[in-house]
Design an enzyme around this catalytic site. Structure first.
Site, PDB file in Angstrom:
ATOM      1  CB  VAL A  14      -0.974  -0.025   1.202  1.00 39.14           C
ATOM      2  CG1 VAL A  14      -1.720   1.286   1.316  1.00 39.14           C
ATOM      3  CG2 VAL A  14      -1.955  -1.178   1.049  1.00 39.14           C
ATOM      4  NE  ARG A  45      10.779  -5.026   9.460  1.00 38.63           N
ATOM      5  CZ  ARG A  45       9.499  -5.291   9.620  1.00 38.63           C
ATOM      6  NH1 ARG A  45       8.919  -5.108  10.766  1.00 38.63           N
ATOM      7  NH2 ARG A  45       8.776  -5.755   8.628  1.00 38.63           N
ATOM      8  CD  GLU A 129     -12.063   7.866   2.355  1.00 40.01           C
ATOM      9  OE1 GLU A 129     -12.596   8.953   2.577  1.00 40.01           O
ATOM     10  OE2 GLU A 129     -12.690   6.776   2.423  1.00 40.01           O
ATOM     11  N   GLY A 134     -10.705   0.292   1.091  1.00 40.33           N
ATOM     12  CA  GLY A 134      -9.710   0.622   0.070  1.00 40.33           C
ATOM     13  C   GLY A 134      -9.973   1.932  -0.657  1.00 40.33           C
ATOM     14  N   GLY A 187      -3.143 -15.053  -3.997  1.00 38.79           N
ATOM     15  CA  GLY A 187      -2.752 -13.838  -3.276  1.00 38.79           C
ATOM     16  C   GLY A 187      -3.920 -13.048  -2.713  1.00 38.79           C
ATOM     17  CG  ASP A 201      -9.808  -6.607   7.555  1.00 39.00           C
ATOM     18  OD1 ASP A 201      -8.780  -5.920   7.597  1.00 39.00           O
ATOM     19  OD2 ASP A 201     -10.696  -6.452   6.682  1.00 39.00           O
ATOM     20  CE  LYS A 205     -10.927  -3.377   6.050  1.00 38.47           C
ATOM     21  NZ  LYS A 205     -10.984  -4.446   5.043  1.00 38.47           N
ATOM     22  N   GLY A 302      -5.696  -3.464  -2.224  1.00 38.44           N
ATOM     23  CA  GLY A 302      -4.805  -3.375  -3.378  1.00 38.44           C
ATOM     24  C   GLY A 302      -3.992  -2.094  -3.361  1.00 38.44           C
TER      25      GLY A 302
HETATM   26  N1  HSE Z   1      -7.492  -8.024   4.280  1.00 40.01           N
HETATM   27  C1  HSE Z   1      -8.322  -6.957   3.823  1.00 40.01           C
HETATM   28  C2  HSE Z   1      -9.440  -7.545   2.983  1.00 40.01           C
HETATM   29  C3  HSE Z   1      -7.516  -5.963   3.034  1.00 40.01           C
HETATM   30  O1  HSE Z   1      -9.415  -8.756   2.656  1.00 40.01           O
HETATM   31  O2  HSE Z   1     -10.379  -6.824   2.665  1.00 40.01           O
HETATM   32  C4  HSE Z   1      -8.035  -4.580   3.123  1.00 40.01           C
HETATM   33  O3  HSE Z   1      -8.208  -4.110   4.416  1.00 40.01           O
END
Ligand code: HSE
Length: 424
Positions: A14, A45, A129, A134, A187, A201, A205, A302
């Site tokens: 990102v 790092r 944002e 995304g 991926g 996750d 959000k 993405g």
């Molecule tokens: N792991 C998250 C998803 C990526 O699958 O939506 C974006 O936050």
């Protein structure tokens, strides 16, 4: 045109996307926004991510104190992820008067209330944002477009990984493990998929979106969370037969002083717009008391979509007069809020029983004793001398359904409770 110098912490997917957009579109941003933004430092790092992108090693920095003390840097993009060291680093930057643009939903969901006062005290902004959905400008929309509305509900597909897995299960008749494997090989899912598939996750959000939409802090800890790992190929088949798709939905509602926030799989009617959101796409379906129903749809993850959200925050932060903080409208309607755990929902219940006289009637009695009304019931022959019973219920209280299922599971003729999924 004066150069406006910024830094990036964490040059991963990102952060790299944001860097590419800022670099490739530098002249376009100059022409359209009237500012010249340059990345003057990158904290990571090692310098390997800079080398991989052909970025001069002169930009490399591995010392947060140096970065925080650099008077040339006005703003820092944080794309490291995770709580620490991101929290410590952001705190130092804010204390040094630098605005921060972050994509870090976990940090915000868990520590928003600590970071907000620091940003405000030091007159800088904390922009996020990119933390939710995304490239879809949902934070901006909720924060700036519904001043005349009470947002009543948010129903969101806000995790792309789980939506990809459930879509694959639905379209290719795969079981969960097969679909997860496919998602990992392409991926779309991490090697350790826990945060996505267990709903963490989405809950992070939802905490951010619901807090903004309802003008009150909706703590991450108040959110009921259930992931998709128990959804079976048979559940999806049954859902299709009954006219539904199964989606992992983040639900936030506010009715007066009552707020509900939960993340779990949901039977969504096939003709609802959210049922058509497939693959890794995200969507937020929002209802306001004046605007009615709206749906925001797009790429929820993405490098480029999320990078686009970051760059829009960078421009907003650097051109805002006076400095703007997204927290300004949060927490104004907080008094007397009741977080509802015993919510109302419809339910899909699948039970394997002995195929004997009176079993259906016994289960119906337990449901009815708990105030759970059956909308439809289907019986199918199971293996050997068993039968499978499928129930859809009318709206019922969560705790009543859980109590009924506990009692049903103890009936001698019940072999197993195979599934319970809530229905929209
Ligand atoms: N792991 C998250 C998803 C990526 O699958 O939506 C974006 O936050």
């Amino acid at each position: 045109m004066r150069q406006r110098k910024i830094a990036i912490m964490g040059l991963g997917t990102v952060g790299g996307g944001a860097y590419d957009i800022l670099t490739e579109n530098r002249e376009y941003i100059q022409a359209t926004q009237g500012i010249d933004v340059t990345v003057a430092a990158i904290l990571d790092r090692t310098s390997a991510p800079l080398q991989a992108r052909g970025i001069s090693a002169d930009l490399f920095c591995d010392n947060i104190d140096k970065l925080a003390a650099n008077p040339e840097i006005e703003l820092v993009i944080e794309t490291m992820g995770g709580v620490e060291p991101a929290k410590t680093f952001i705190t130092k930057l804010l204390e040094n008067g630098k605005s921060v643009v972050t994509a870090n939903k976990e940090l915000l969901a868990k520590h928003w209330s600590e970071l907000e006062p620091i940003a405000q005290k030091h007159g800088c902004g904390l922009f996020f944002e990119a933390s939710c959905v995304g490239g879809v400008p949902i934070i901006r929309a909720i924060g700036e477009s519904f001043q005349g509305d009470k947002v009543r509900s948010i129903y969101g597909i806000i995790n792309g990984t789980t939506n990809y897995i459930l879509s694959k299960m639905s379209s290719e008749n795969l079981d969960y493990a097969q679909a997860l494997k496919q998602a990992q090989s392409l991926g779309f899912a991490e090697a350790d998929p826990t945060s996505d598939v267990e709903g963490y996750d989405a809950a992070y959000k939802l905490s951010i979106l619901a807090s903004l939409a309802f003008h009150t802090c909706v703590p991450y800890a108040s959110i009921y969370r259930e992931g998709i790992t128990k959804v079976t190929a048979q559940d999806i088949k049954n859902a299709h037969a009954l006219g539904y798709e199964i989606k992992l939905i983040a639900i936030g509602t506010r009715d007066g002083d009552s707020v509900e926030a939960r993340v779990h799989p949901l039977f969504v009617p096939s003709d609802h717009p959210l049922a058509a959101v497939s693959g890794a796409y995200n969507a937020v379906y929002l209802n306001g008391d004046n605007v009615g129903d709206l749906m925001f749809y797009g790429a929820g993850a993405g490098a480029r979509p999320t990078g686009s959200a970051i760059v829009s925050d960078v421009i907003k932060a650097l051109t805002g007069k006076p400095k703007y903080t997204d927290f300004d409208n949060n927490g104004r309607l907080s008094d007397g809020i009741d977080f509802i755990g015993d919510f109302m929902s419809g339910y899909y219940i699948c039970v394997t029983v002995d195929d004997k006289t009176g079993v259906l009637s016994k289960i119906s009695t337990v449901l009815s004793d708990n105030g759970v009304s059956i909308k439809s019931a289907i019986q199918r022959a199971g293996e050997g001398d068993t039968a499978t019973l499928l129930f859809l219920t009318h709206k019922a209280r969560e705790h009543s359904v859980m109590h009924a299922l506990d009692t049903i599971s103890k009936l001698a003729t019940v072999r197993s409770i195979d599934s319970m999924i809530r229905v929209m």
